[in-house]
Write a protein that holds these residues in place. Structure first.
Motif, short mmCIF file in Angstrom:
data_model
loop_
_atom_site.label_atom_id
_atom_site.label_comp_id
_atom_site.label_asym_id
_atom_site.label_seq_id
_atom_site.Cartn_x
_atom_site.Cartn_y
_atom_site.Cartn_z
N PHE A 112 0.81 -1.23 0.00
CA PHE A 112 0.00 0.00 0.00
C PHE A 112 0.84 1.28 0.00
CE2 PHE A 112 -2.39 3.35 2.22
CZ PHE A 112 -3.53 3.41 1.43
N GLY A 113 1.76 1.40 0.95
CA GLY A 113 2.57 2.64 1.08
C GLY A 113 3.41 2.93 -0.16
N PRO A 114 4.18 1.94 -0.61
CA PRO A 114 5.02 2.20 -1.79
C PRO A 114 4.22 2.63 -3.02
CG PRO A 114 5.78 0.24 -0.65
CD PRO A 114 4.51 0.67 0.03
N LYS A 122 2.82 -1.27 -9.44
CA LYS A 122 2.22 -2.38 -8.71
C LYS A 122 3.13 -3.60 -8.74
CE LYS A 122 -2.04 -4.86 -8.08
NZ LYS A 122 -3.26 -5.36 -8.65
N LYS A 123 3.74 -3.81 -9.88
CA LYS A 123 4.60 -4.98 -10.06
C LYS A 123 5.82 -4.89 -9.12
CE LYS A 123 6.91 -7.33 -13.92
NZ LYS A 123 8.25 -6.73 -13.88
N HIS A 128 8.69 -6.26 -4.05
CA HIS A 128 9.31 -5.74 -2.83
C HIS A 128 8.60 -6.30 -1.59
CE1 HIS A 128 10.49 -1.99 -0.30
NE2 HIS A 128 11.46 -2.88 -0.27
N ALA A 129 7.26 -6.32 -1.64
CA ALA A 129 6.47 -6.83 -0.51
C ALA A 129 6.78 -8.31 -0.28
CB ALA A 129 4.98 -6.63 -0.78
N GLU A 130 6.90 -9.06 -1.34
CA GLU A 130 7.18 -10.50 -1.20
C GLU A 130 8.54 -10.71 -0.55
OE1 GLU A 130 6.56 -12.11 -5.10
OE2 GLU A 130 4.36 -11.89 -4.94
N GLU A 131 9.49 -9.89 -0.97
CA GLU A 131 10.84 -9.98 -0.41
C GLU A 131 10.83 -9.66 1.10
OE1 GLU A 131 14.60 -7.05 -0.84
OE2 GLU A 131 13.51 -7.44 -2.70
N LEU A 132 10.09 -8.60 1.46
CA LEU A 132 10.05 -8.20 2.87
C LEU A 132 9.30 -9.23 3.72
CD1 LEU A 132 9.44 -4.37 2.46
CD2 LEU A 132 11.47 -5.48 3.44
N LEU A 133 8.23 -9.76 3.19
CA LEU A 133 7.46 -10.75 3.95
C LEU A 133 8.28 -12.03 4.14
CD1 LEU A 133 3.93 -10.01 2.54
CD2 LEU A 133 4.62 -9.85 4.95
N LYS A 134 9.10 -12.32 3.16
CA LYS A 134 10.00 -13.46 3.28
C LYS A 134 11.01 -13.19 4.41
CE LYS A 134 13.05 -16.30 0.47
NZ LYS A 134 13.94 -16.22 -0.68
#
Ligand code: ADP
Ligand code: MG
Length: 252
Positions: A112-114, A122-123, A128-134
């Motif tokens: 959301f923030g980015p 969006k891509k 980035h979100a997937e990397e951080l959640l990992k």
């Protein structure tokens, strides 16, 4: 280079002064743990850094820039909400109550923030979100909604969400206080990792083990003032002031 600096910070709510001249320097990559009794002003101090409260007098700088003022030295007002949001995004904050968006999945919370503030595609935001959640150990929970996650998992999403904005500093306000005891460790592990990665952090905590292990500095606050600060082993193991001694006797 110091990342966060408090210069004689005062804050009053009406007639009640809750911060009474705070001076504190947080260096780049330092972990500063803030401890002290309830009502001593710890949350207010963090909230002033993140533009959630405005100081009554004194100054706070983050990365050399004054919080709450524009480049001309004038106070930022509600009219400057956009500017405040932009600056706030560089200061990650994690609260006791995880404050996730309930209608968004873990991944959407982190994207959301980015997308909204950094204008990331969006891509890219998704990658980035997937990397951080990992990184916070939630690769297998990305598509879950907050209600489907434990408190510890929600708090780790909240940390990933704060990190998504590439903050200069992370503020934690009792991040494990609302968690069942068996979930505290997984959140502290993520914070440990962040600290080892070199993130500058100010952490309000009752976890004295974390403060001792990860803190570069422990700051004891009481009644709106810093009573003592220093090396965690010194402050926690050999406190100099009566007020620190009596507080530690209750929590250790
Ligand atoms: P801590 O986080 O150390 O428990 P706080 O910063 O939350 O302390 O609170 C410090 C003092 O400021 C308390 O006495 C609290 O009641 C008061 N306070 C905090 N926020 C407000 C507010 N918005 N209005 C009035 N008083 C407040
Ligand atoms: Mg508090």
């Amino acid at each position: 280079m110091s990342t966060v600096q408090f210069l004689n910070v005062h804050k009053s709510f009406g007639q009640v002064e809750v911060l009474k001249g705070i001076n504190l320097t947080v260096e780049e990559q330092q972990v500063v743990c803030l401890i002290g009794p309830s009502g001593s002003g710890k949350s207010t101090l963090l909230r002033c850094v993140n533009h959630l409260e405005m100081t009554t007098s004194g100054a706070i700088t983050v990365g050399g820039r004054m919080i709450g003022y524009d480049v001309y030295g004038d106070r930022l007002r509600e009219a400057s909400q956009l500017e405040i949001n932009r600056r706030r995004s560089k200061i990650g904050m994690v609260f006791q109550s995880f404050n996730l968006f309930g209608h968004m999945t873990a991944k959407e919370n982190v994207m959301f923030g980015p997308i909204k503030l950094l204008k990331m595609s969006k891509k890219d935001a998704q990658a980035h979100a997937e990397e951080l959640l990992k990184k916070v150990g939630l690769s297998d929970r990305m598509d879950n909604y907050p209600s489907q996650l434990s408190g510890g998992q929600q708090q780790r999403v909240a940390i990933a969400r704060a990190l998504s904005m590439k903050p200069e500093v992370m503020l934690f306000d009792e991040p494990t206080s609302a968690l069942d005891p068996e979930l505290v460790g997984e959140v502290l592990d993520v914070m440990n990792q962040l600290a080892r990665d070199g993130m500058t952090m100010i952490v309000v905590t009752h976890e004295m083990g974390f403060a001792r292990e990860m803190g570069d500095v422990v700051v004891f606050m009481d009644n709106g003032v810093i009573v003592e600060q220093g090396d965690p082993h010194e402050v926690l193991g050999n406190p100099q002031h009566e007020r620190t001694k009596s507080f530690l006797a209750k929590v250790l």
